[in-house]
Design a protein around this motif. Structure first.
Motif, PDB file in Angstrom:
ATOM      1  N   UNK A  24       0.807  -1.213   0.000  1.00  0.00           N
ATOM      2  CA  UNK A  24       0.000   0.000   0.000  1.00  0.00           C
ATOM      3  C   UNK A  24       0.839   1.260   0.000  1.00  0.00           C
ATOM      4  N   UNK A  25       2.087   1.159   0.392  1.00  0.00           N
ATOM      5  CA  UNK A  25       2.978   2.315   0.429  1.00  0.00           C
ATOM      6  C   UNK A  25       3.661   2.569  -0.903  1.00  0.00           C
ATOM      7  N   UNK A  26       3.573   1.621  -1.818  1.00  0.00           N
ATOM      8  CA  UNK A  26       4.243   1.770  -3.104  1.00  0.00           C
ATOM      9  C   UNK A  26       3.398   2.596  -4.069  1.00  0.00           C
ATOM     10  N   UNK A  27       4.035   3.073  -5.129  1.00  0.00           N
ATOM     11  CA  UNK A  27       3.339   3.867  -6.134  1.00  0.00           C
ATOM     12  C   UNK A  27       2.467   2.986  -7.013  1.00  0.00           C
ATOM     13  N   UNK A  28       1.690   3.622  -7.856  1.00  0.00           N
ATOM     14  CA  UNK A  28       0.573   3.010  -8.585  1.00  0.00           C
ATOM     15  C   UNK A  28       0.827   1.662  -9.255  1.00  0.00           C
ATOM     16  N   UNK A  29       1.748   1.488 -10.154  1.00  0.00           N
ATOM     17  CA  UNK A  29       1.763   0.153 -10.776  1.00  0.00           C
ATOM     18  C   UNK A  29       2.364  -0.923  -9.872  1.00  0.00           C
ATOM     19  N   UNK A  30       3.264  -0.550  -8.980  1.00  0.00           N
ATOM     20  CA  UNK A  30       3.996  -1.557  -8.204  1.00  0.00           C
ATOM     21  C   UNK A  30       3.158  -2.189  -7.108  1.00  0.00           C
ATOM     22  N   UNK A  31       2.213  -1.462  -6.545  1.00  0.00           N
ATOM     23  CA  UNK A  31       1.401  -2.074  -5.500  1.00  0.00           C
ATOM     24  C   UNK A  31       0.526  -3.194  -6.079  1.00  0.00           C
ATOM     25  N   UNK A  32      -0.014  -3.014  -7.285  1.00  0.00           N
ATOM     26  CA  UNK A  32      -0.796  -4.084  -7.914  1.00  0.00           C
ATOM     27  C   UNK A  32       0.082  -5.260  -8.316  1.00  0.00           C
ATOM     28  N   UNK A  33       1.297  -4.975  -8.735  1.00  0.00           N
ATOM     29  CA  UNK A  33       2.220  -6.052  -9.118  1.00  0.00           C
ATOM     30  C   UNK A  33       2.583  -6.902  -7.904  1.00  0.00           C
ATOM     31  N   UNK A  34       2.865  -6.262  -6.782  1.00  0.00           N
ATOM     32  CA  UNK A  34       3.215  -7.003  -5.563  1.00  0.00           C
ATOM     33  C   UNK A  34       2.036  -7.836  -5.081  1.00  0.00           C
ATOM     34  N   UNK A  35       0.848  -7.245  -5.050  1.00  0.00           N
ATOM     35  CA  UNK A  35      -0.331  -7.978  -4.592  1.00  0.00           C
ATOM     36  C   UNK A  35      -0.640  -9.129  -5.545  1.00  0.00           C
ATOM     37  N   UNK A  36      -0.537  -8.892  -6.844  1.00  0.00           N
ATOM     38  CA  UNK A  36      -0.749  -9.954  -7.829  1.00  0.00           C
ATOM     39  C   UNK A  36       0.250 -11.081  -7.676  1.00  0.00           C
ATOM     40  N   UNK A  37       1.497 -10.733  -7.394  1.00  0.00           N
ATOM     41  CA  UNK A  37       2.533 -11.749  -7.186  1.00  0.00           C
ATOM     42  C   UNK A  37       2.241 -12.584  -5.946  1.00  0.00           C
ATOM     43  N   UNK A  38       1.751 -11.941  -4.894  1.00  0.00           N
ATOM     44  CA  UNK A  38       1.401 -12.673  -3.678  1.00  0.00           C
ATOM     45  C   UNK A  38       0.259 -13.653  -3.954  1.00  0.00           C
ATOM     46  N   UNK A  39      -0.769 -13.218  -4.707  1.00  0.00           N
ATOM     47  CA  UNK A  39      -1.868 -14.116  -5.054  1.00  0.00           C
ATOM     48  C   UNK A  39      -1.388 -15.270  -5.923  1.00  0.00           C
ATOM     49  N   UNK A  40      -0.505 -14.973  -6.884  1.00  0.00           N
ATOM     50  CA  UNK A  40       0.008 -16.030  -7.755  1.00  0.00           C
ATOM     51  C   UNK A  40       0.846 -17.034  -6.955  1.00  0.00           C
ATOM     52  N   UNK A  41       1.669 -16.531  -6.044  1.00  0.00           N
ATOM     53  CA  UNK A  41       2.474 -17.430  -5.210  1.00  0.00           C
ATOM     54  C   UNK A  41       1.583 -18.276  -4.309  1.00  0.00           C
TER      55      UNK A  41
END
Length: 75
Positions: A24-41
């Motif tokens: 939530x502290x990251x800027x716009x594209x990176x927060x979705x990438x991190x959350x998506x990576x967590x779901x994929x993992x």
């Protein structure tokens, strides 16, 4: 009772909630990438954990698909 599996689940939850809070502290594209990576993992680990249980494998595939969609398309 399988204590190592329960301990891994607890550590996984702690890591997942920590990454979600930090993303939530990251800027716009990176927060979705991190959350998506967590779901994929999570989906990959659920698929590997299933060991023949079809509904858990399907759940894992759905989580991987959602993680990829979340990381690259759902901003």
């Amino acid at each position: 009772m399988n204590l190592p599996r329960q301990a891994m689940s607890m550590f996984g939850l702690i890591i997942g909630f920590g990454l979600y809070a930090l993303s939530g502290r990251l800027q716009a594209p990176w927060n979705s990438v991190i959350i998506g990576t967590v779901f994929a993992a999570l989906g990959v680990s659920a698929f590997l954990y299933a060991k023949g249980e079809r509904w858990i494998q399907v759940l894992g595939l759905i989580l991987v698909a959602y993680g990829v969609l979340r990381a690259f398309f759902l901003h």
